[in-house]
Structures are given as C-alpha cells and as structure tokens.
Design an enzyme around this catalytic site. Structure first.
Site, PDB file in Angstrom:
ATOM      1  N   GLU A   3      -7.341   2.362 -22.133  1.00 51.48           N
ATOM      2  CA  GLU A   3      -8.025   1.072 -22.241  1.00 51.48           C
ATOM      3  C   GLU A   3      -7.031  -0.077 -22.357  1.00 51.48           C
ATOM      4  OE1 GLU A   3     -11.035   1.255 -25.279  1.00 51.48           O
ATOM      5  OE2 GLU A   3     -12.116   2.852 -24.245  1.00 51.48           O
ATOM      6  N   GLU A  52     -13.034   9.784 -22.101  1.00 50.94           N
ATOM      7  CA  GLU A  52     -13.614   9.544 -23.431  1.00 50.94           C
ATOM      8  C   GLU A  52     -15.109   9.384 -23.248  1.00 50.94           C
ATOM      9  OE1 GLU A  52     -10.825   7.043 -25.680  1.00 50.94           O
ATOM     10  OE2 GLU A  52     -12.582   6.309 -26.740  1.00 50.94           O
TER      11      GLU A  52
HETATM   12  C1  GAL Z   1     -12.444   3.704 -27.523  1.00 53.33           C
HETATM   13  C2  GAL Z   1     -10.972   3.871 -27.850  1.00 53.33           C
HETATM   14  C3  GAL Z   1     -10.786   4.850 -28.987  1.00 53.33           C
HETATM   15  C4  GAL Z   1     -11.709   4.510 -30.117  1.00 53.33           C
HETATM   16  C5  GAL Z   1     -13.124   4.509 -29.640  1.00 53.33           C
HETATM   17  C6  GAL Z   1     -14.116   4.212 -30.734  1.00 53.33           C
HETATM   18  O1  GAL Z   1     -12.662   2.588 -26.771  1.00 53.33           O
HETATM   19  O2  GAL Z   1     -10.260   4.335 -26.737  1.00 53.33           O
HETATM   20  O3  GAL Z   1      -9.468   4.825 -29.438  1.00 53.33           O
HETATM   21  O4  GAL Z   1     -11.362   3.275 -30.607  1.00 53.33           O
HETATM   22  O5  GAL Z   1     -13.251   3.542 -28.638  1.00 53.33           O
HETATM   23  O6  GAL Z   1     -15.395   4.164 -30.195  1.00 53.33           O
END
Ligand code: GAL
Length: 830
Positions: free
Chosen positions: A465, A540
């Site tokens: 990100e 993710e």
């Molecule tokens: C994502 C990020 C993670 C964590 C997560 C929480 O955007 O890559 O590190 O912060 O959100 O929802």
C-alpha cells in the site's frame, strides 16, 4: 518437462525453467550422518548462539547524562581506544553489575506500561494507538533507548580466524562496539546485519560487545517492540570460507529426475590468492548422500570468487505443503590438503508455477492459497518470540487448514521460516521498505540472499500500500527492485500488496509479475478481464473484527462480537471474501488479515483502552476465535460442526439466541436438551443458523456425511467457576534452555465444563528446570503486564509460556486462584 503455454508465467524471469528451489542456510559444525568425518571434524567453522547472559540498561534519547554520556559534547564513542575510559559502557571492563541480566530474544517494550497520551489531535490518526500505547518515540526519551552488553572470552586458538557477529534483527538503529571500537550502525529494525570484528578481537582474553539501540523512530504502523529481539551469533571461520548466505541452490524437475544447480561463493581474507577445491555433497531427506560435485576455484587475495556446479538427482523427493521434505547441501572447501570450511545449506526441491487463469501450482498440482497475514508479536513476549513459539504459531495455522503465510510487513525471523520449511507452509516473503535507495536495496538484498534457498518461500513482496504505487517514480523503483531480485534469485516472481492503481498507466502494477490486491473485492475481476495474462493474488483480504468469547457488540467495553458480522469499511467479513475467491479460478487465493491478533492498530475502536487489534482468527495467545472454525471448515477436510456461541446465558431464559454452526459435512441436525430443532443442509463456504430460545442445558450438533453421523459438537451450560485446568502443548521439552511449552489455563465449573465468562486472576508457579517467561489472556483492552506470574482469565482462558532452563529434570507447574481448586502439571526436560 512441462512445456509452458505462452500464458503460463514461470517462476523464473531468468529463463531458469519452471522450477524454483530452495534452501535454508545454517552454519553448523556438527557432523551430519553420512558425511566423511574429515569434513566437519577438520572444519574450523564454529557457530555459537549468543543468547544468554546479556546485561541491559535503559539509556536516554535526549539527555546524555542519562545515556552514559553518549552524545555529550557531540561525542559518539567513535574513537578507537575509548575503552581506556572505564566509565564508558563500551569499555571491555566497564562495571555493568547494576544493569539487568537479560537473555535474548529480548523486547524491552513489552515490559513498559501502557500509556494514554495526554492530548490527541482529533484530525490525525492516533499513532500511539497504532503502536499499541507503549511509551516509545521522541516524546518518551527515557524509555526509547536501551543499552546491551555481553562479554565472552576467545581462546588463544582463535588467532588467525575470521571472527564476526551476526545479528538476525534488532529494533532499531543499533550501534555496535566491540572492545571499545565502534564497528557499525544499522538502522533497520528487521534486516539482518553482521560485523567482522577480527581486527579488534582480544584473542586469548575477554571481549565485550556493547550495543546502543534506539527505538525512538518506528518503521511501521503497528507494535514493533524494542531491543535485540532475535538471535545473535558468534561466527568463527578460516580466512578462506563461505561468506554469509554464500550458497545458492536451485533445481529443475525433469520428469522423474532433478537437475540441481549450485553456486558457491568463497571469500579469501588473506593477502595471497588461494587455490581451493569446492566439494558439494547433497543428502536426501533420510540423510543419505545422493549427489556430489567437485570443482577447483582460485580466490583472489582479499576477494570473493564463486563457482557454479551441477548435480543430478534420480527420483528426487519433492517438497510440498503435505510432504515438506528437506535436502541438505554440505559444502566443503579444501585448500592445500586441509579443509578450511564446512557449510551446511538446507533446501527443498519443488516447482512453483503461477497461471493467470488457474492460480498456483506446486509440483504441477493446483494449490489454492489459503493464507494469513501476520505481524511478529505474541502475548507474553512481544516481538521476542522464542523459536519453539514461532513453530507453534505455524502449527496452529496449519491446524486451521492454512497453507500460506505473508510476513507482513517485514522480513521475518529465520526461525519462523525454518518452521515453514519444516512444516509445509508457503511464504510470501516481504521487505519492509519499498525504495531504490541504497539502504532499501541493501535490506532487500539481505532478505533475498538469506531466504532464496528456502522451499517455503514462493513469492517476493516488494511493498505494501505504497503511495508511489501509481506514479512513474513508483514504477521505476519497482523496476530497480525487481532487477535486484532477479539478479540474486531469478527463480521466483515478485508482487506488491496494492490497494489502488491496478493497471494504471504508470506505476507498479505494470512491473510486478503477480498482481497483488489488498481488499476491494470487485477489483480482481475487473482487472482479470482487462489484463488476462497477469496472475492475481489477494495479498490482504478479510478481515472481520472479533473478540474471542464475546457474542454481543459491547462498545462501552470496546469489545466486538465473535460472529462474522463486522469488518472495517475497507475490508470484508470471511463470508464476503472467501466464497467469491473460492469461486474465481483465476484468483490464486488470499491472505486473511490476520491469523493472530497483534498489538497496536486497535481497529475498530482506534482508541484507549484498546491496545491490540481485533482482526485475528486467533487472539494474541493463539486461542481460536469462532471464525477460526469458519476457515477450518472450508480449508480443511476433517469433518466439523463447530457451534457458537457457548450455552451459559443466565438471565436470558426464553430469549432467542443466534446459534451458528461452521460445518463442512452434508447436513447438520441441532438439538436442544435432546430435542431436535431440525436438520439443515450445509451450503458450501457458508454457515448454518438457528434462533434458539435459551433454556439451560445443552445444545448439540450432529453432522452427517451421507447417512453417516461423522461429527458431534456440544455446548453445555456451566455452573459457577470452581477449578482450574492446565494443559501444555507438549509435556517433554529439550534441555536446551530454549525449548518451551505453551500452557493453556482454563477455568471450569465443578463438573469440568468451561466457564465462558470466568475472569479469575490465576497465579502460575514453576519448580524445577524451567521458568515462566510471560502470560497473556487475549483481551485486546487489557493493560495487565505480560511479564508476570499472575494474570486474569479472559472469557475463561489465559496462557503461560514456560521455558526449559537449567538442564534436565522435571518442571512442576502449579496454577492457583482465589476460590478455585488449583491445578498442577509436570513437564519432563531432557
Ligand atoms: C491494511 C494494511 C495493514 C493493516 C490493515 C488493517 O491496509 O496493509 O498493515 O493496517 O490495513 O486493516
């Protein structure tokens, strides 16, 4: 050999075939079975773990007077010979008797109190919350700097050897002195580094290592700990030796055989060129020698040379998630008739292929990625996770049916990767900082060189990100990083975990081999339609915010519910993402955010008193939340009919309770006190639900495959808490001062039924060769200490970590709480 179609993406950008390979490097002097005794017996390499017997003292980030005068008058203890000044902690004979005795791994942040900031800017993200409310940072100068000292003697026989210290990871900004000489400064809190201290060593006498570690600056937006939280190694070699991570093994599987390509670097720390022979012997998983290559090499004075060798293996045993078999390469360097080094590399033979239409293939067999993202802290110990606990965490994930692990957002500890290699868990290995500056590339290089031989590592991740992911500069940075990865490895593809900008005109998405998606469930479909030749993986995904054992959202206490119902606006619940991914063949699979709860990022409350995340499928102790069983139902074949919630609801008589069942059988029948409430067919990737008016007693699920009753699950109404139960994950530990048992403390009623609301404070004591190194309970709002012998149960459970210490014998662990019958278990050590 498989012939790849044009749209098959190879696990190699250097045209190295379909095969990726792997190996983990260990430097061991022990004689492995089947190796000629001369090999190791004459090897001058010695590797010792410097974990025990350190001294620790807090310094100060702004007051030199409280920082051992470091920085006073701009001094930096840089001048050689400052050891003459015995008040300096860098002096070998500095008196550190009043420093605390600590062993590694060590995280001093875990021992600091939770601190609520006095003022919060309502227009800003609460960074304190993100980092878990520990007093670290420029605002907390008196708890953000730590000093470490360690002394050891070097015998006279070490004269003429190269001597170095290898640090697996220190958080953060670590200055290293040996014998008063300032040798290096390493900024990264995650990348490994080493110092060669041969020139300043006191051979035949006492040597002192001093470290100043400054955790004022963080690198992430989550709890990162503070201190020497991974192992430190003392490495001694002949001047003619294999340098750190100096072997590279890759293999090509051709039908029933494998061709193994080896590259060995040899360093020569002498003033004359050295002729040597490199003897590489391969051992199969049973320890039998199965291949050998010998070759001559001339290494220039004060230089490094490398040799390429080939070996072929008939009928190799392939590494896979189900059969994680490991081969071993023994590299022997012989010069003038003497062995000058002996270096062990563990590796596996397997192929990885990404297909844009069908996802990932391991050894030609399709594998849907059922992964989790994880940070690197655990209850009781913070980021200082002992090796056995690393392995235990991987075992827990495997029990859920998970087959892949994303090391978000940093290179992990070697012990974690050892466990993944050994237990069969694919790894998406991630660097901490995306950048093409020298420091970022150096971190990337150390990760790739360190991990490129490991069979578990199947893909590199160069960023997460990043704001630059759509810019032209971002694209150029990604190209530079990719070039480096391909030069150092070339057998694996790269990805980036992106949250926008897929397929943009500029940026990273045009550079990476595999398109990574964070959240945004519809984006992969649209992307696949537009870019049908690029493989897709959900880097993710998820993530439901749940609290173990809580079944009604309770904002007043900052507890979310354990049902799979609440995800942050940018994310999805389990049932919102997995069925979609499961049904999309082009999606290689995904990594749930997260497998375990972690400290910091207390989403969704984002504020005090929450100090930890709610994303985990397990809590911070590794206790399963109900959602664990959603994934287990669909990621694992074992028949299951997990029921939630518990069945102890005093005062709720007659009121409806939502009963859910995570089942993977054909049909489930639910019973209340023996009376059927009906049979329901199981819907793939979903859950079953009943609304049941509460009557004390028991609910029970019967799961059928065909006509056969294959599983039963029961929840009984508990009476008042009456006793404690203690269960250790293992009752036999190695007497190595490192092995560890994870001890589950459960509060039960007099009949042995779990008391789901119990919050008794439980005290653990150990007798014998063991010590309690931390406790936890999984409550994301708890401010109780971790380094303690007494901890409250949270929703009926707490955990203690007991480590072997002081030789063989029996450890007696006793648990006591006011008003409850105590419990005792015995572990055998040795
Ligand atoms: C994502 C990020 C993670 C964590 C997560 C929480 O955007 O890559 O590190 O912060 O959100 O929802």
């Amino acid at each position: 050999m498989n012939t790849p179609s044009r749209r098959h993406i190879l696990a190699s950008s250097a045209g190295l075939t379909l095969t990726a390979l792997a190996a983990k490097q260990t430097q061991a002097a022990a004689t492995p079975p089947g190796v000629a005794p001369t090999s190791s017996a004459t090897s001058p390499r010695e590797t010792a773990r410097l974990d025990d017997g350190w001294r620790f003292h807090l310094g100060h980030a702004s007051d030199p007077g409280r920082d051992f005068n470091f920085g006073a008058d701009q001094s930096s203890f840089a001048k050689a010979g400052s050891w003459n000044w015995p008040q300096a902690p860098v002096a070998p004979y500095y008196n550190d008797a009043d420093w605390n005795a600590v062993d590694l791994p060590h995280d001093w942040a875990i021992e600091l109190p939770f601190v609520q900031p006095a003022y919060l800017d309502p227009n800003k993200d609460d960074e304190r919350a993100s980092h878990g409310y520990k007093p670290l940072g420029r605002e907390y100068p008196d708890t953000s700097v730590g000093w470490y000292r360690h002394t050891f003697t070097l015998p006279p026989g070490d004269a003429g050897r190269r001597l170095s210290l290898e640090f697996e990871g220190v958080f953060r900004d670590c200055i290293v002195w040996v014998n008063g000489y300032r040798l290096t400064r390493n900024a990264s809190g995650y990348a490994p580094f080493r110092v060669d201290f041969t020139d300043v060593a006191n051979v035949g006498g006492l040597n002192a290592v001093t470290l100043r570690v400054d955790a004022s600056e963080g690198e992430g937006w989550f709890y990162e700990g503070a201190g020497v939280y991974r192992h430190v190694w003392l490495v001694k070699t002949d001047p003619l030796h294999v340098p750190q991570w100096g072997t590279f093994v890759r293999s090509t599987v051709n039908g029933a055989a494998a061709a193994v390509a080896l590259t060995t670097e040899v360093a020569n720390d002498s003033d004359a060129a050295c002729d040597c022979e490199v003897i590489s012997t391969l051992f199969d998983p049973g320890g039998k020698p199965v291949g050998m290559a010998r070759g001559a090499l001339t290494v220039p004075p004060r230089g490094v040379a490398s040799l390429d060798q080939q070996a072929s293996l008939a009928a190799p045993k392939l590494w896979s998630i189900e059969t994680p078999v490991l081969y071993r390469l023994e590299t022997e360097i012989v010069s003038a008739g003497a062995t000058t080094d002996h270096y062990t590399t563990t590796f596996g033979i397997r192929t990885i292929r990404f297909d844009p239409d069908q996802g990932v293939f391991v050894n030609g067999v399709h594998v849907k990625i059922k992964g989790t993202c994880n940070h690197q802290d655990h209850a009781g110990v913070g980021v200082a996770i002992p090796d056995r606990l690393q392995a235990w965490r991987i075992e827990r994930l495997k029990q859920m049916g998970s087959n892949a692990y994303r090391t978000s957002h940093n290179p992990p500890a070697p012990a974690l990767l050892d466990a993944c290699d050994r237990l069969g868990m694919l790894v998406l290995d991630e660097t901490r900082r995306m950048g093409s500056d020298a420091e970022a590339l150096d971190e990337l290089q150390s990760m790739v060189r360190r991990d490129r031989n490991r069979p578990s590592v199947f893909l590199w991740c160069i960023g997460n990100e990043e704001p630059q992911e759509v810019t032209a500069s971002g694209g150029r940075i990604a190209e530079t990083m990719k070039r480096l990865v391909n030069r150092l490895d070339g057998t694996r593809l790269i990805t980036e975990a992106m949250d926008f900008g897929w397929g943009g005109p500029t940026g990273v998405s045009n550079v990476v081999d595999v398109m990574g998606f964070n959240y945004r469930p519809t984006a992969p479909t649209a992307y696949h339609a537009k870019f049908p030749t690029k493989p897709i993986i959900l880097t993710e995904t998820g993530s439901t915010v749940t609290t173990r054992g809580v079944y009604t959202r309770d904002p007043a206490h900052q507890f979310t519910s354990a049902y799979d119902v609440e995800a942050p606006p940018w994310a999805q619940t389990a049932e919102q993402w997995w069925p979609v991914c499961d049904a999309a063949p082009y999606s290689a699979g995904g990594f749930v955010w997260t497998g375990f709860d972690y400290r910091g990022e207390p989403t969704p409350f984002h504020k005090w008193p929450s100090v930890a995340s709610y994303f985990g499928l397990m809590d911070s102790c590794g206790f399963a939340k109900d959602e664990f069983y959603y994934y287990k139902a669909w990621w694992d074949d074992a028949p299951q009919a997990h029921l939630l919630p518990h069945w102890t609801w005093p005062g709720r008589e007659g009121k409806p309770i939502d009963v859910w069942c995570y089942a993977n059988v054909d049909r489930v029948e639910l019973f209340l006190n023996g009376k059927s409430l009906g049979m329901q067919p199981v819907v793939k990737d979903g859950h079953l639900a009943w609304s049941v008016p509460y009557v004390p007693g028991a609910i029970e699920a019967h799961g059928y495959r065909g006509d056969k009753l294959v599983v039963r699950e029961r929840r009984e109404t508990a009476a008042d808490p009456a006793k404690i139960s203690l269960v250790a994950d293992r009752v036999k530990l190695a007497a190595d001062n490192a092995d560890l048992a994870v001890v589950t403390i459960a509060i039960l009623d007099a009949h042995g039924r779990p008391a789901p609301e119990a919050a008794n404070a439980v005290r653990l004591t150990t007798l014998g060769p063991g010590r309690l190194i931390g406790m936890g309970n999984g409550d994301p709002t708890s401010h109780e200490p971790d380094k303690t012998d007494t901890r409250r149960a949270f929703k009926g459970l707490a955990m203690g970590l007991v480590q072997a210490r002081g030789g063989a014998g029996r450890i007696r662990i006793r648990a006591e709480a006011d008003g409850l019958d105590s419990a005792e278990i015995v572990l055998t050590v040795g």
